[in-house]
Design a protein around this motif. Structure first.
Motif, PDB file in Angstrom:
ATOM      1  N   GLN A 263      19.644 -11.467  -7.415  1.00 19.06           N
ATOM      2  CA  GLN A 263      18.886 -10.450  -6.577  1.00 19.06           C
ATOM      3  C   GLN A 263      18.388  -9.471  -7.408  1.00 19.06           C
ATOM      4  O   GLN A 263      17.691  -8.710  -6.788  1.00 19.06           O
ATOM      5  N   ARG A 264      18.163  -9.541  -8.714  1.00 21.23           N
ATOM      6  CA  ARG A 264      17.425  -8.503  -9.383  1.00 21.23           C
ATOM      7  C   ARG A 264      15.826  -8.636  -9.057  1.00 21.23           C
ATOM      8  O   ARG A 264      15.420 -10.094  -8.837  1.00 21.23           O
ATOM      9  N   ALA A 265      15.229  -7.819  -9.047  1.00 25.08           N
ATOM     10  CA  ALA A 265      13.891  -7.511  -9.173  1.00 25.08           C
ATOM     11  C   ALA A 265      13.168  -8.339 -10.247  1.00 25.08           C
ATOM     12  O   ALA A 265      13.873  -8.049 -11.338  1.00 25.08           O
ATOM     13  N   THR A 266      11.910  -8.689  -9.898  1.00 30.34           N
ATOM     14  CA  THR A 266      11.204  -9.322 -11.044  1.00 30.34           C
ATOM     15  C   THR A 266      10.653  -8.138 -11.955  1.00 30.34           C
ATOM     16  O   THR A 266       9.832  -7.382 -11.359  1.00 30.34           O
ATOM     17  N   PRO A 267      10.842  -7.860 -13.328  1.00 33.02           N
ATOM     18  CA  PRO A 267      10.057  -6.968 -13.755  1.00 33.02           C
ATOM     19  C   PRO A 267       8.563  -7.079 -14.009  1.00 33.02           C
ATOM     20  O   PRO A 267       8.058  -8.318 -13.933  1.00 33.02           O
TER      21      PRO A 267
ATOM     22  N   GLN B  48       4.616 -16.826  -6.091  1.00 27.56           N
ATOM     23  CA  GLN B  48       4.582 -15.568  -5.665  1.00 27.56           C
ATOM     24  C   GLN B  48       4.888 -14.380  -6.445  1.00 27.56           C
ATOM     25  O   GLN B  48       4.806 -13.238  -6.161  1.00 27.56           O
TER      26      GLN B  48
ATOM     27  N   TRP C  45      13.325  -6.953 -19.107  1.00 26.65           N
ATOM     28  CA  TRP C  45      13.779  -8.495 -18.439  1.00 26.65           C
ATOM     29  C   TRP C  45      15.214  -8.672 -18.927  1.00 26.65           C
ATOM     30  O   TRP C  45      15.575  -9.642 -18.233  1.00 26.65           O
TER      31      TRP C  45
ATOM     32  N   GLN D 279      12.912 -16.798 -10.519  1.00 26.02           N
ATOM     33  CA  GLN D 279      13.738 -17.662  -9.613  1.00 26.02           C
ATOM     34  C   GLN D 279      14.826 -18.265 -10.615  1.00 26.02           C
ATOM     35  O   GLN D 279      15.982 -18.508  -9.946  1.00 26.02           O
TER      36      GLN D 279
ATOM     37  N   ARG E  92       7.769 -14.094  -8.531  1.00 26.22           N
ATOM     38  CA  ARG E  92       9.212 -13.808  -8.212  1.00 26.22           C
ATOM     39  C   ARG E  92       9.940 -14.661  -9.180  1.00 26.22           C
ATOM     40  O   ARG E  92       9.923 -15.782  -9.270  1.00 26.22           O
TER      41      ARG E  92
ATOM     42  N   SER F  99      24.937 -10.492 -15.782  1.00 29.28           N
ATOM     43  CA  SER F  99      23.652 -11.296 -15.543  1.00 29.28           C
ATOM     44  C   SER F  99      23.344 -12.243 -16.592  1.00 29.28           C
ATOM     45  O   SER F  99      22.669 -13.405 -16.633  1.00 29.28           O
TER      46      SER F  99
ATOM     47  N   TRP G 298      18.123 -16.546 -11.018  1.00 26.85           N
ATOM     48  CA  TRP G 298      17.679 -15.167 -11.256  1.00 26.85           C
ATOM     49  C   TRP G 298      18.606 -14.247 -10.732  1.00 26.85           C
ATOM     50  O   TRP G 298      18.864 -13.045 -11.009  1.00 26.85           O
TER      51      TRP G 298
END
Length: 161
Positions: free
Chosen positions: A20-24, A132, A118, A136, A134, A5, A18
């Motif tokens: 499919q990783r979750a936003t820290p 929201q 991150w 991107q 997230r 990534s 970004w």
């Protein structure tokens, strides 16, 4: 060796998805008053999170363009946040006062824990976050924030509700 990534984000001149990783969670302190700052404070705004340091020449070169973005799109809901990585507050204050090149919100990550959280492999690095909260898109290295395709990515996020 960089994670896949991180390697993907190091494409000259291009914001990369970004994925499919979750936003820290953002956990940093405001330079101005030392208060804890998190992304939830910016709900409903598009956030450009920029990781930087005073010793990083590409970081410094990028800052005027970040200011131009803020001037151009701030009234539409763009927030530019600069996360200084690993430096003393006084050094950061002096740097910003001497150069007057960054008008966004300066934060401190003295422990550099945010770099790890991150997945930031090098400075400068930037993450675009939607209304929201997230992530991107992101980029590692100096980016021309004045480039039409980069500005279009910002405008596209601002247009989303």
């Amino acid at each position: 060796m960089l994670a896949a990534s991180a390697r993907a984000a190091i494409v000259l001149g291009k914001l990369m998805p970004w994925g499919q990783r979750a936003t820290p969670a953002l956990q940093a302190k405001a330079l101005e008053d030392g208060r804890a700052v998190s992304l939830t404070e910016f709900s409903g705004q598009v956030v450009l999170l920029n990781f930087w340091a005073t010793f990083c020449e590409p970081c410094e070169r990028e800052m005027p363009a970040l200011n131009r973005l803020l001037l151009k799109y701030g009234a539409q809901g763009l927030k530019v946040i600069g996360v200084n990585c690993g430096e003393m507050p006084q050094r950061v204050r002096e740097f910003l006062d001497e150069r007057v090149i960054f008008d966004g919100l300066p934060l401190l990550d003295r422990s550099q824990a945010q770099l790890k959280a991150w997945g930031i492999p090098a400075l400068p690095a930037s993450v675009l976050i939607d209304r929201q909260g997230r992530a991107q898109a992101w980029h590692v290295g100096e980016l021309n924030w004045d480039a039409p395709e980069v500005q279009q990515a910002v405008k596209d996020l601002l247009a989303q509700r």
